[in-house]
Write a protein that holds these residues in place. Structure first.
Motif, short mmCIF file in Angstrom:
data_model
loop_
_atom_site.label_atom_id
_atom_site.label_comp_id
_atom_site.label_asym_id
_atom_site.label_seq_id
_atom_site.Cartn_x
_atom_site.Cartn_y
_atom_site.Cartn_z
N THR A 74 0.82 -1.22 0.00
CA THR A 74 0.00 0.00 0.00
C THR A 74 0.85 1.27 0.00
OG1 THR A 74 -0.17 -0.29 2.40
CG2 THR A 74 -2.03 -1.02 1.08
N VAL A 75 2.12 1.17 0.42
CA VAL A 75 3.02 2.32 0.40
C VAL A 75 4.27 1.92 -0.37
CG1 VAL A 75 4.25 4.04 1.78
CG2 VAL A 75 2.16 3.00 2.68
N PRO A 76 4.25 2.05 -1.68
CA PRO A 76 5.40 1.62 -2.49
C PRO A 76 6.70 2.30 -2.07
CG PRO A 76 3.50 2.09 -3.88
CD PRO A 76 3.15 2.56 -2.51
N GLY A 77 7.76 1.52 -2.02
CA GLY A 77 9.08 2.03 -1.66
C GLY A 77 9.43 1.87 -0.20
N SER A 78 8.48 1.40 0.62
CA SER A 78 8.73 1.31 2.05
C SER A 78 9.60 0.11 2.43
CB SER A 78 7.40 1.23 2.82
OG SER A 78 6.60 0.16 2.36
N ILE A 79 9.72 -0.88 1.55
CA ILE A 79 10.50 -2.07 1.91
C ILE A 79 11.97 -1.71 2.11
CG2 ILE A 79 10.82 -2.71 -0.53
CD1 ILE A 79 10.74 -5.65 0.40
N SER A 80 12.51 -0.82 1.29
CA SER A 80 13.91 -0.42 1.47
C SER A 80 14.08 0.37 2.76
CB SER A 80 14.36 0.42 0.27
OG SER A 80 13.55 1.57 0.13
N MET A 81 13.06 1.15 3.13
CA MET A 81 13.11 1.91 4.37
C MET A 81 13.11 0.97 5.58
SD MET A 81 10.65 5.07 5.44
CE MET A 81 9.18 4.06 5.37
N PHE A 82 12.34 -0.09 5.51
CA PHE A 82 12.31 -1.06 6.61
C PHE A 82 13.65 -1.78 6.74
CE2 PHE A 82 7.85 -0.42 7.01
CZ PHE A 82 7.48 -0.98 8.22
N LYS A 83 14.24 -2.15 5.63
CA LYS A 83 15.52 -2.84 5.69
C LYS A 83 16.61 -1.95 6.27
CE LYS A 83 14.65 -6.08 1.90
NZ LYS A 83 15.04 -6.53 0.54
N ALA A 84 16.63 -0.67 5.87
CA ALA A 84 17.62 0.25 6.42
C ALA A 84 17.36 0.52 7.90
CB ALA A 84 17.58 1.56 5.63
N GLY A 85 16.08 0.68 8.27
CA GLY A 85 15.75 0.92 9.68
C GLY A 85 16.08 -0.26 10.56
N ALA A 86 15.88 -1.48 10.05
CA ALA A 86 16.18 -2.67 10.84
C ALA A 86 17.68 -2.80 11.10
CB ALA A 86 15.65 -3.91 10.13
N ARG A 87 18.49 -2.42 10.12
CA ARG A 87 19.94 -2.50 10.31
C ARG A 87 20.43 -1.50 11.36
NH1 ARG A 87 19.86 -3.04 4.53
NH2 ARG A 87 20.22 -0.78 4.34
N GLU A 88 19.74 -0.34 11.47
CA GLU A 88 20.19 0.70 12.40
C GLU A 88 19.49 0.64 13.75
OE1 GLU A 88 19.46 4.36 10.43
OE2 GLU A 88 20.62 3.85 8.63
N ALA A 89 18.44 -0.19 13.87
CA ALA A 89 17.61 -0.18 15.08
C ALA A 89 18.40 -0.55 16.33
CB ALA A 89 16.42 -1.12 14.91
N ALA A 90 19.33 -1.51 16.22
CA ALA A 90 20.06 -1.98 17.41
C ALA A 90 20.95 -0.89 18.01
CB ALA A 90 20.89 -3.21 17.04
N THR A 91 21.33 0.08 17.21
CA THR A 91 22.23 1.13 17.71
C THR A 91 21.50 2.42 18.07
OG1 THR A 91 22.63 1.89 15.43
CG2 THR A 91 24.12 0.21 16.31
N MET A 92 20.19 2.45 17.89
CA MET A 92 19.43 3.65 18.19
C MET A 92 19.20 3.80 19.68
SD MET A 92 16.52 3.94 15.20
CE MET A 92 16.98 4.17 13.49
N VAL A 93 19.22 5.04 20.14
CA VAL A 93 18.98 5.34 21.56
C VAL A 93 17.85 6.36 21.66
CG1 VAL A 93 21.35 4.86 22.27
CG2 VAL A 93 20.74 7.16 21.49
N PRO A 94 17.17 6.43 22.81
CA PRO A 94 16.08 7.41 22.96
C PRO A 94 16.60 8.83 22.82
CG PRO A 94 16.05 5.75 24.70
CD PRO A 94 17.34 5.57 23.98
#
Length: 366
Positions: A74-94
């Motif tokens: 339903t939101v074309p192009g979001s799959i690449s955003m999810f893959k990039a966000g998943a790679r960076e999620a472990a290092t994100m802080v509040p």
């Protein structure tokens, strides 16, 4: 039960079920369930924290592609955003909201959050909305633009082509069935073998034969050029377009019209027509008022059979139709094998509903 009803029931279930995101994002799905009234333009920090937690889990479980693909429908192009966000999620802080938006501002899109809210439940009607040419925007589901309206147009085109093929089959089959019904049994049996002969020939062979006949360098064009009816530079384009689809499908489906007509015409006593003529009726009046009304059950049965088969055909349009001659069944096949199985199931369910409605009208009228 196993070969017919169960596959249809499974298809209907797939049209409203897809757990690609809800199973991969348990924390965000739980937040959506607990906060059904939060507007997508004002997403709090708690939701972003749940999303980052789920992105890290997706990276660990290797389900990022599954979740991203579900939102990408339903939101074309979001799959690449999810893959990039998943790679960076472990290092994100509040604060996670600032961290996600800093990595990609598209994480704050209301359209994206509407899509994730809809996908947070494994059951959804959004595939039917897509099949009805609706498009998800920041304000919700709206009618798509001219370039996005493809499914309803293909439905209309499919039913129009099926109607044309049905009429063509009726016009060709009626005199053939009448001839078979009035000839002596020995001769009609021989001709019936010729009618049934296509059933003993591969559909692929019959379809490719039409390609050899109708293509620009094919037999029909060669004959017309040889007779001087066409110039060699102006050969007719009868293949890989709607013309080729209609011609080939009419040939394939013609026996399905002849047989119901023949079965009805065979039972009409010839004495009825002779009686009408002896009372002064012309040939046309005899046909219109005596013979034709008695053939209506055969016309209705044959037309319904040919129309339903034509609506669901996809092999012949795929081979001879080209881009212009494709029908809704070809789009279902494409989504089923290469794109979105749930969307294919939704389109197929809509087609099934239309066919059942048609059959109900037939049952009421005939």
């Amino acid at each position: 039960l196993l070969s017919f009803l169960v596959p249809i029931a499974y298809m209907l279930k797939r049209s409203v079920e897809h757990d690609g995101f809800s199973a991969s994002a348990p924390s965000l799905s739980a937040w959506f369930a607990a906060n059904p009234d939060v507007h997508t333009t004002d997403i709090p920090e708690e939701a972003y924290a749940a999303l980052v937690k789920d992105l890290a889990l997706m990276q660990t479980d290797r389900t990022t592609g599954m979740a991203g693909t579900r939102i990408n429908y339903t939101v074309p192009g979001s799959i690449s955003m999810f893959k990039a966000g998943a790679r960076e999620a472990a290092t994100m802080v509040p604060p996670f909201k600032e961290a996600l938006l800093a990595s990609d501002p598209a994480w704050g899109s209301p359209r994206l959050w509407l899509a994730m809210r809809s996908a947070s439940s494994p059951y959804t009607t959004e595939f039917y909305k897509v099949a009805a040419d609706r498009k998800l925007t920041d304000n919700g589901w709206e009618r798509g633009g001219e370039k996005d309206r493809i499914y309803l147009f293909l439905f209309f085109k499919t039913f129009l082509v099926a109607g044309i093929i049905t009429v063509a089959c009726l016009l060709l089959a009626f005199p053939v069935a009448h001839l078979l019904a009035t000839l002596p049994m020995s001769k009609s049996s021989l001709l019936m073998i010729l009618v049934l002969l296509p059933f003993w020939t591969s559909l692929l062979v019959r379809t490719t034969s039409w390609i050899a006949l109708l293509q620009e360098q094919g037999i029909v064009n060669d004959m017309l050029v040889g007779l001087g009816l066409l110039d060699d530079q102006n050969r007719l384009t009868m293949m890989y377009n709607m013309t080729g689809t209609i011609v080939a499908m009419t040939h394939v489906l013609l026996p399905f019209m002849i047989l119901p007509l023949y079965s009805v015409m065979r039972t009409i006593p010839p004495s009825y027509a002779r009686a009408a003529r002896s009372l002064g009726a012309t040939s046309w009046t005899t046909f219109r008022r005596v013979y034709l009304p008695q053939t209506l059950p055969g016309i209705a049965a044959g037309s319904l059979l040919v129309f339903i088969l034509a609506v669901g055909y996809y092999i012949t349009p795929a081979l001879v139709g080209g881009a212009d001659g494709q029908l809704i069944s070809n789009l279902i096949s494409f989504h089923m094998t290469k794109s979105n199985w749930s969307l294919a199931a939704a389109i197929a369910a809509m087609l099934l509903a239309a066919i059942l409605l048609l059959y109900w009208v037939y049952d009421r009228l005939v």
